[in-house]
Structures are given as C-alpha cells and as structure tokens.
Design a protein around this motif. Structure first.
Motif, mmCIF file in Angstrom:
data_model
loop_
_atom_site.group_PDB
_atom_site.id
_atom_site.type_symbol
_atom_site.label_atom_id
_atom_site.label_comp_id
_atom_site.label_asym_id
_atom_site.label_seq_id
_atom_site.Cartn_x
_atom_site.Cartn_y
_atom_site.Cartn_z
ATOM 1 N N UNK A 225 0.887 -1.172 0.016
ATOM 2 C CA UNK A 225 0.086 0.064 -0.030
ATOM 3 C C UNK A 225 0.880 1.126 0.120
ATOM 4 N N UNK A 226 1.748 1.187 0.857
ATOM 5 C CA UNK A 226 2.878 2.555 0.883
ATOM 6 C C UNK A 226 3.458 2.788 -0.403
ATOM 7 N N UNK A 227 3.963 1.860 -0.832
ATOM 8 C CA UNK A 227 4.913 1.872 -2.129
ATOM 9 C C UNK A 227 4.036 2.038 -3.140
ATOM 10 N N UNK A 228 2.683 1.609 -3.338
ATOM 11 C CA UNK A 228 1.792 2.001 -4.533
ATOM 12 C C UNK A 228 1.162 3.362 -4.391
ATOM 13 N N UNK A 229 0.898 3.873 -3.129
ATOM 14 C CA UNK A 229 0.514 5.127 -2.828
ATOM 15 C C UNK A 229 1.446 6.281 -3.354
#
Length: 362
Positions: A225-229
């Motif tokens: 989630x963090x990387x894609x955001x």
C-alpha cells in the motif's frame, strides 16, 4: 467538496419509491440507482454517500446480504444503510434480521407517510453525528480512526498504522492559493482511498485534518500500500504545478524573514507503526509513535515511508527520537523498495531501530 448522493438498490430492479426521491430532493441529494450490488463499493469509494437505501420487499435475503457486506468492510461500514419493506407481511422476521445484519434503520409498511420521511431523515442525521467526515474529502475523521485502531487491537490481529503527511504543502498553498491546495488534498484522499482499497480490502482510510491522513492495514498489506500510494502520488502531484515550476522541480519562495529560497515540489512522508514486535494496550501509544515516525520520515528528501522496527519496552509518554539508531533505505539502481531492510532486520533483539523504505523516489 464532492456532491453527496443517495444510493438506492433494489434486488428486483425497482426504482426508488416516491418518498425516498422526495426526501433526497429536499436534502439536495441526487438519487443514484445502482442495479448491480457489486458496483456499490465502487460508488462508495468515489464519493461518501449520504446513505444507501435498500429494498427488501421482494428479495429480503439479497438485501440482508448486501447490508452484511457493507457493514463488514472497513471502507463501507461508515455509510448508513436504510432497509425498507413496502408490505409488512413477514415484517417482524425481516426487521430483526436486518438489524442483526447491521442496518442503521429499518422502515416498514407505508412508504408514503410522514413517519417514513422523518425516520429516513433521522437515520442520515444520526450517521453524520456519529461518524464525522472531513468536508473536503468525506473521509472518516479522528473518532472513526481511533475506533478502527481499537477494534484491531481487540481482535489480536497484526496490523500497521500508517500516518501520511504532505511535505512543502504550505508553500504550495501560499503560491497557488487555497483552492488549488484543497484540490491537492482531495487528490491525495482519492489516491489513498483507491490504492489502499485495491491492495487491502480490509484496510481503513481516515482524514485527521489538513494534509494529515491515516490508513490502517493488515501487516501483510501495508508495504505494498505504501509503495503503490507513493508511486501514484509521484506521478500525479507534479501535474498540479505550473509547467515552469514542474520543469525545474522547484519554485522560489520566501521564508518568514523575507529571504528567498528554493521550494521543492511536494512529496509524501509516511510514518508506520506495527504491532509485529510490540504489544499495545491503548490507541494513544500507537498515535504518539505514528506521529514520531511521521516526523522522522519528514527529515528525509523525497517521498518515503519509514517503519518503526523497535521491540517491546516500557512505554513512556515521550519516547526518545526514532533517529537515535535508525537506518534509512536509499534508492538502489534497481529501484527496489526494500533498500536497507536487511540491515535493520539484523539488529539485535531489543535494539531501538527504525527502517525507512523509499518507493519511486521523488
């Protein structure tokens, strides 16, 4: 601010009753007919509805299943669900089942009377009172954020609390104006809602206020989630700048002393706290640590997320800065988002260490 709507679903394709349409007209809510129940979560992810009104007159079980699904999912549970039956018949059984399924209100019998409209109005009002949402993003506020964290603590599941904050937002606001600033806040909220939901359906996204957001996700999901955001953020946010500012990667601003300095384009800092190596007993512990990790993330350049890797220790109201013994993951040539993770993982048990991951660069 996105326009509020009233969603209506009938398993057998019936349009919203006149009383529902009249209530929506009076409140200024467009009525959106949703024929396929699978589309409802998508609608909810794009704009927080005033309510979902579900027809249980003919196919009660389908209506109840939809209600259960709405209240089970973190992303949709804050939306008030109103179930109605046009003909009483086996009403007692259905009314009880709807309430057990999580319905906020069950309207039974005559759909044309004043009582129907009043009860529908009160159901929406109660939801707005009990679930505060931010007026710009329509995301749940601090009350719901704390409630979600509390429920995850009680469940005993492993999870992460991710505190996201914009860097250089004030300078952007000063240069481009609050209308453009609100648009950036709205864009970030949409990125969080769409991306986090796509990669972690069990996650929760909330808006603390201003440019501060929280998303809570299962432990196995939060890194993705963090990387894609961050990846989507770094693609979209530069487009909010004028072409000249975007091309050079900065603009000239003035500090409080009137001195001119270069203001970089906005980046995103995310501080992450997990219960992987710690046992928390109160949401205040998590909140303070997430704030600490967010502040630590902001000491680096570029969009980044940092993860608290410290183990259990006596909790103090004001713990020592995470940077005392922390490692930051750089951006290796391969673009891996796991840079530095191995080094931090090799720290001896009990070491105070945080690891930072950089996704996509800035």
């Amino acid at each position: 601010m996105p326009q509020r709507v009233l969603l209506h679903h009938s398993p057998h394709g019936r349009l919203a009753p006149r009383a529902v349409r009249e209530f929506a007209d009076a409140a200024g809510y467009p009525v959106v007919e949703v024929r396929n129940p699978q589309e409802i979560p998508v609608r909810v992810s794009r704009v927080y509805p005033a309510a979902l009104v579900v027809d249980a007159t003919v196919d009660a079980e389908a209506a109840l299943e939809l209600c259960r699904h709405m209240k089970h999912e973190a992303f949709t549970s804050v939306v008030p669900v109103v179930v109605y039956l046009e003909t009483p018949g086996r009403s007692d059984e259905v009314v009880s089942a709807a309430l057990e399924a999580g319905a906020d209100e069950v309207l039974n019998g005559n759909l044309e009377g004043r009582e129907f409209s009043l009860r529908l109005k009160l159901a929406v009002a109660r939801a707005e009172r009990d679930v505060s949402v931010h007026p710009t993003t329509l995301l749940p506020g601090t009350v719901q954020i704390q409630r979600d964290i509390s429920e995850r603590l009680r469940s005993g599941d492993k999870f992460a609390v991710c505190y996201a904050d914009l860097d250089h937002f004030k300078e952007f606001n000063d240069r481009y104006g609050y209308v453009h600033g609100d648009r950036v806040i709205l864009i970030l909220s949409r990125i969080l809602r769409e991306v986090v939901r796509a990669y972690s359906p069990a996650a929760f996204v909330g808006h603390i206020g201003g440019d501060d957001f929280i998303f809570n996700a299962p432990l196995d999901d939060f890194r993705t989630c963090c990387e894609e955001v961050i990846g989507v953020f770094n693609e979209l946010i530069p487009l909010q700048y004028a072409e000249d500012d975007r091309a050079q990667g900065y603009f000239w601003g003035k500090d409080r002393r009137g001195e001119v300095y270069q203001v970089p384009l906005m980046t995103l800092s995310i501080g992450v706290v997990t219960n992987q190596h710690r046992t928390f007993v109160h949401t205040a512990q998590i909140s303070e640590l997430a704030t600490e990790m967010k502040a630590y993330a902001k000491t680096f350049t570029g969009s980044i997320y940092v993860v608290d890797r410290r183990t259990d220790q006596p909790w103090e109201p004001h713990p020592a800065p995470a940077s005392d013994s922390a490692e930051r993951g750089g951006t290796p040539p391969s673009g891996s988002a796991e840079a530095g993770a191995g080094a931090a993982a090799a720290e001896p048990a009990g070491a105070r260490a945080a690891v930072a991951h950089e996704a996509g660069g800035a």
